[in-house]
Motif scaffolding. Structure first.
Motif, PDB file in Angstrom:
ATOM      1  N   ASP A  90      -7.107  -3.914  -1.272  1.00  0.00           N
ATOM      2  CA  ASP A  90      -6.309  -3.111  -0.349  1.00  0.00           C
ATOM      3  C   ASP A  90      -7.111  -2.801   0.908  1.00  0.00           C
ATOM      4  O   ASP A  90      -8.296  -2.473   0.846  1.00  0.00           O
ATOM      5  CB  ASP A  90      -5.874  -1.804  -1.021  1.00  0.00           C
ATOM      6  CG  ASP A  90      -4.788  -2.031  -2.057  1.00  0.00           C
ATOM      7  OD1 ASP A  90      -4.269  -3.165  -2.122  1.00  0.00           O
ATOM      8  OD2 ASP A  90      -4.463  -1.083  -2.799  1.00  0.00           O
ATOM      9  N   ARG A  91      -6.444  -2.930   2.053  1.00  0.00           N
ATOM     10  CA  ARG A  91      -6.996  -2.588   3.377  1.00  0.00           C
ATOM     11  C   ARG A  91      -8.222  -3.421   3.755  1.00  0.00           C
ATOM     12  O   ARG A  91      -9.017  -3.008   4.582  1.00  0.00           O
ATOM     13  CB  ARG A  91      -7.343  -1.091   3.450  1.00  0.00           C
ATOM     14  CG  ARG A  91      -6.141  -0.181   3.288  1.00  0.00           C
ATOM     15  CD  ARG A  91      -6.530   1.273   3.269  1.00  0.00           C
ATOM     16  NE  ARG A  91      -7.277   1.606   2.081  1.00  0.00           N
ATOM     17  CZ  ARG A  91      -6.731   1.882   0.911  1.00  0.00           C
ATOM     18  NH1 ARG A  91      -5.423   1.904   0.782  1.00  0.00           N
ATOM     19  NH2 ARG A  91      -7.478   2.162  -0.138  1.00  0.00           N
ATOM     20  N   ARG A  94      -7.984  -4.264   7.461  1.00  0.00           N
ATOM     21  CA  ARG A  94      -7.797  -3.153   8.393  1.00  0.00           C
ATOM     22  C   ARG A  94      -8.889  -3.211   9.470  1.00  0.00           C
ATOM     23  O   ARG A  94     -10.054  -3.395   9.199  1.00  0.00           O
ATOM     24  CB  ARG A  94      -7.853  -1.819   7.665  1.00  0.00           C
ATOM     25  CG  ARG A  94      -7.748  -0.609   8.588  1.00  0.00           C
ATOM     26  CD  ARG A  94      -7.496   0.651   7.817  1.00  0.00           C
ATOM     27  NE  ARG A  94      -6.152   0.683   7.246  1.00  0.00           N
ATOM     28  CZ  ARG A  94      -5.643   1.704   6.566  1.00  0.00           C
ATOM     29  NH1 ARG A  94      -6.369   2.779   6.363  1.00  0.00           N
ATOM     30  NH2 ARG A  94      -4.422   1.638   6.078  1.00  0.00           N
ATOM     31  N   GLU A 114      -0.268  -3.141  -3.150  1.00  0.00           N
ATOM     32  CA  GLU A 114       0.597  -2.582  -2.101  1.00  0.00           C
ATOM     33  C   GLU A 114      -0.061  -2.648  -0.732  1.00  0.00           C
ATOM     34  O   GLU A 114       0.589  -2.908   0.276  1.00  0.00           O
ATOM     35  CB  GLU A 114       0.945  -1.133  -2.440  1.00  0.00           C
ATOM     36  CG  GLU A 114       1.825  -0.454  -1.414  1.00  0.00           C
ATOM     37  CD  GLU A 114       2.138   0.980  -1.777  1.00  0.00           C
ATOM     38  OE1 GLU A 114       2.945   1.611  -1.075  1.00  0.00           O
ATOM     39  OE2 GLU A 114       1.562   1.481  -2.770  1.00  0.00           O
ATOM     40  N   GLY A 115      -1.378  -2.428  -0.658  1.00  0.00           N
ATOM     41  CA  GLY A 115      -2.058  -2.376   0.631  1.00  0.00           C
ATOM     42  C   GLY A 115      -2.871  -3.606   0.958  1.00  0.00           C
ATOM     43  O   GLY A 115      -3.807  -3.537   1.756  1.00  0.00           O
ATOM     44  N   PHE A 117      -2.271  -6.141   2.792  1.00  0.00           N
ATOM     45  CA  PHE A 117      -2.210  -6.551   4.200  1.00  0.00           C
ATOM     46  C   PHE A 117      -2.024  -5.343   5.116  1.00  0.00           C
ATOM     47  O   PHE A 117      -1.472  -5.459   6.204  1.00  0.00           O
ATOM     48  CB  PHE A 117      -1.095  -7.574   4.389  1.00  0.00           C
ATOM     49  CG  PHE A 117      -1.211  -8.745   3.456  1.00  0.00           C
ATOM     50  CD1 PHE A 117      -2.210  -9.686   3.629  1.00  0.00           C
ATOM     51  CD2 PHE A 117      -0.354  -8.865   2.368  1.00  0.00           C
ATOM     52  CE1 PHE A 117      -2.344 -10.745   2.745  1.00  0.00           C
ATOM     53  CE2 PHE A 117      -0.480  -9.922   1.487  1.00  0.00           C
ATOM     54  CZ  PHE A 117      -1.478 -10.866   1.674  1.00  0.00           C
ATOM     55  N   SER A 118      -2.495  -4.207   4.640  1.00  0.00           N
ATOM     56  CA  SER A 118      -2.398  -2.984   5.430  1.00  0.00           C
ATOM     57  C   SER A 118      -3.228  -3.109   6.704  1.00  0.00           C
ATOM     58  O   SER A 118      -4.385  -3.507   6.668  1.00  0.00           O
ATOM     59  CB  SER A 118      -2.883  -1.795   4.601  1.00  0.00           C
ATOM     60  OG  SER A 118      -2.877  -0.615   5.356  1.00  0.00           O
ATOM     61  N   GLY A 119      -2.625  -2.766   7.830  1.00  0.00           N
ATOM     62  CA  GLY A 119      -3.320  -2.807   9.106  1.00  0.00           C
ATOM     63  C   GLY A 119      -2.996  -4.004   9.955  1.00  0.00           C
ATOM     64  O   GLY A 119      -3.276  -4.003  11.160  1.00  0.00           O
ATOM     65  N   GLU A 121       0.199  -5.657   9.541  1.00  0.00           N
ATOM     66  CA  GLU A 121       1.627  -5.933   9.359  1.00  0.00           C
ATOM     67  C   GLU A 121       2.332  -6.262  10.670  1.00  0.00           C
ATOM     68  O   GLU A 121       3.207  -7.130  10.730  1.00  0.00           O
ATOM     69  CB  GLU A 121       2.346  -4.741   8.700  1.00  0.00           C
ATOM     70  CG  GLU A 121       1.773  -4.318   7.363  1.00  0.00           C
ATOM     71  CD  GLU A 121       0.803  -3.171   7.509  1.00  0.00           C
ATOM     72  OE1 GLU A 121       0.119  -3.106   8.550  1.00  0.00           O
ATOM     73  OE2 GLU A 121       0.730  -2.331   6.588  1.00  0.00           O
ATOM     74  N   ASP A 140       5.973  -3.503  -2.969  1.00  0.00           N
ATOM     75  CA  ASP A 140       5.915  -3.288  -1.526  1.00  0.00           C
ATOM     76  C   ASP A 140       4.850  -4.147  -0.848  1.00  0.00           C
ATOM     77  O   ASP A 140       4.436  -3.852   0.278  1.00  0.00           O
ATOM     78  CB  ASP A 140       5.645  -1.813  -1.221  1.00  0.00           C
ATOM     79  CG  ASP A 140       6.783  -0.917  -1.668  1.00  0.00           C
ATOM     80  OD1 ASP A 140       7.944  -1.344  -1.563  1.00  0.00           O
ATOM     81  OD2 ASP A 140       6.513   0.210  -2.128  1.00  0.00           O
ATOM     82  N   ARG A 144       6.385  -4.455   4.780  1.00  0.00           N
ATOM     83  CA  ARG A 144       6.271  -4.197   6.220  1.00  0.00           C
ATOM     84  C   ARG A 144       5.796  -5.401   7.014  1.00  0.00           C
ATOM     85  O   ARG A 144       5.577  -5.308   8.219  1.00  0.00           O
ATOM     86  CB  ARG A 144       5.317  -3.011   6.443  1.00  0.00           C
ATOM     87  CG  ARG A 144       5.868  -1.704   5.907  1.00  0.00           C
ATOM     88  CD  ARG A 144       4.870  -0.567   6.043  1.00  0.00           C
ATOM     89  NE  ARG A 144       3.732  -0.750   5.178  1.00  0.00           N
ATOM     90  CZ  ARG A 144       3.695  -0.398   3.903  1.00  0.00           C
ATOM     91  NH1 ARG A 144       4.767   0.156   3.346  1.00  0.00           N
ATOM     92  NH2 ARG A 144       2.608  -0.584   3.163  1.00  0.00           N
TER      93      ARG A 144
END
Length: 266
Positions: A90-91, A94, A114-115, A117-119, A121, A140, A144
């Protein structure tokens, strides 16, 4: 020649060399930040009528077992394909606010959180996850993302979470159409395209849970009833035995003086 002139004549070339090195470090900061085993190349990038330079980071065939943590912040294209990467933390991306193209194909990734591909999107345009070992994803994981996602050749397990994740990829109908169920909550769906599943797997899972709870409750109820019946029958058997025991006892004989008293009264 004075001592000062000698010192200056020897120090000036070193000073100029030091200045050159400092200028190179300032002009090419990303070159020194290129991850080990990767090749970094700059290229011109036009975005919203703004001209600036981006970085192409190529880590293909580098025998990486994890995603490098020292990726340059101006990375635009990142190739991590054909390695031995097993997870996407996750992240992990980021801070890569310019990332547009991410290639993770031909690795050993098994799941996506869930995270993952956080940062990125909003900026990511192409995401290649093909030829991995992905069987499950968080519901999820793609929610996004605006990127075109490639998910071919993965051993997908078609369940509620995947159905929700695919539902969040409305703009990726082509990618969703290529998801094949290696395994499924419904056995007759194995080997078929996921979009061919016309059953709500989330409700199916809920119904399965409800049935399991019902069977469990019925089992407990049957066990309690069986215990009560056994208890009652056992008590009845004990009472019958006790009664038979009382009947088997000899009756108490009357005393002689009691018989005389009865005769006198008569």
């Amino acid at each position: 020649m004075t001592l000062l002139d000698v010192w200056l004549s020897r120090s000036l070339p070193m000073w100029l060399l030091l200045q050159s090195l400092v200028l190179m470090a300032l002009c090419f900061p990303s070159a020194s930040m290129c991850p080990k085993g990767c090749v970094c190349q700059r290229f011109d990038l036009h975005h919203l009528h703004v001209h600036h330079q981006g970085l192409n980071v190529n880590c293909s065939h580098s025998r990486l077992k994890e995603i490098p943590g020292d990726l340059p912040v101006d990375t635009v294209v990142l190739r991590l394909d054909r390695n031995q990467i097993t997870a996407v933390p996750d992240r992990v991306f980021r801070g890569l606010g310019l990332l547009r193209d991410l290639n993770l194909s031909y690795n050993a990734v098994e799941t996506l959180g869930e995270g993952a591909f956080s940062g990125v999107e909003a900026t990511l345009q192409v995401l290649d996850l093909s030829h991995n070992r992905i069987a499950s994803v968080h519901k999820d994981a793609f929610a996004r993302l605006k990127a075109r996602v490639v998910v071919d050749d993965n051993p997908w397990h078609c369940d509620c979470a995947l159905q929700q994740a695919i539902g969040g990829m409305a703009h990726n109908h082509e990618a969703a159409a290529r998801v094949l169920c290696r395994s499924s909550e419904l056995r007759d769906q194995e080997g078929r395209p996921f979009l061919a599943v016309d059953t709500d797997l989330c409700n199916l899972a809920k119904r399965t849970t409800d049935y399991a709870m019902l069977v469990t409750m019925f089992g407990w109820f049957a066990m309690v009833i069986s215990y009560v019946v056994y208890y009652v029958r056992q008590n009845q058997e004990d009472a019958r035995r006790h009664l038979e025991y009382l009947k088997s006892l000899p009756s108490k004989p009357k005393k002689p003086d009691e018989a005389d008293d009865i005769s006198t009264v008569v």
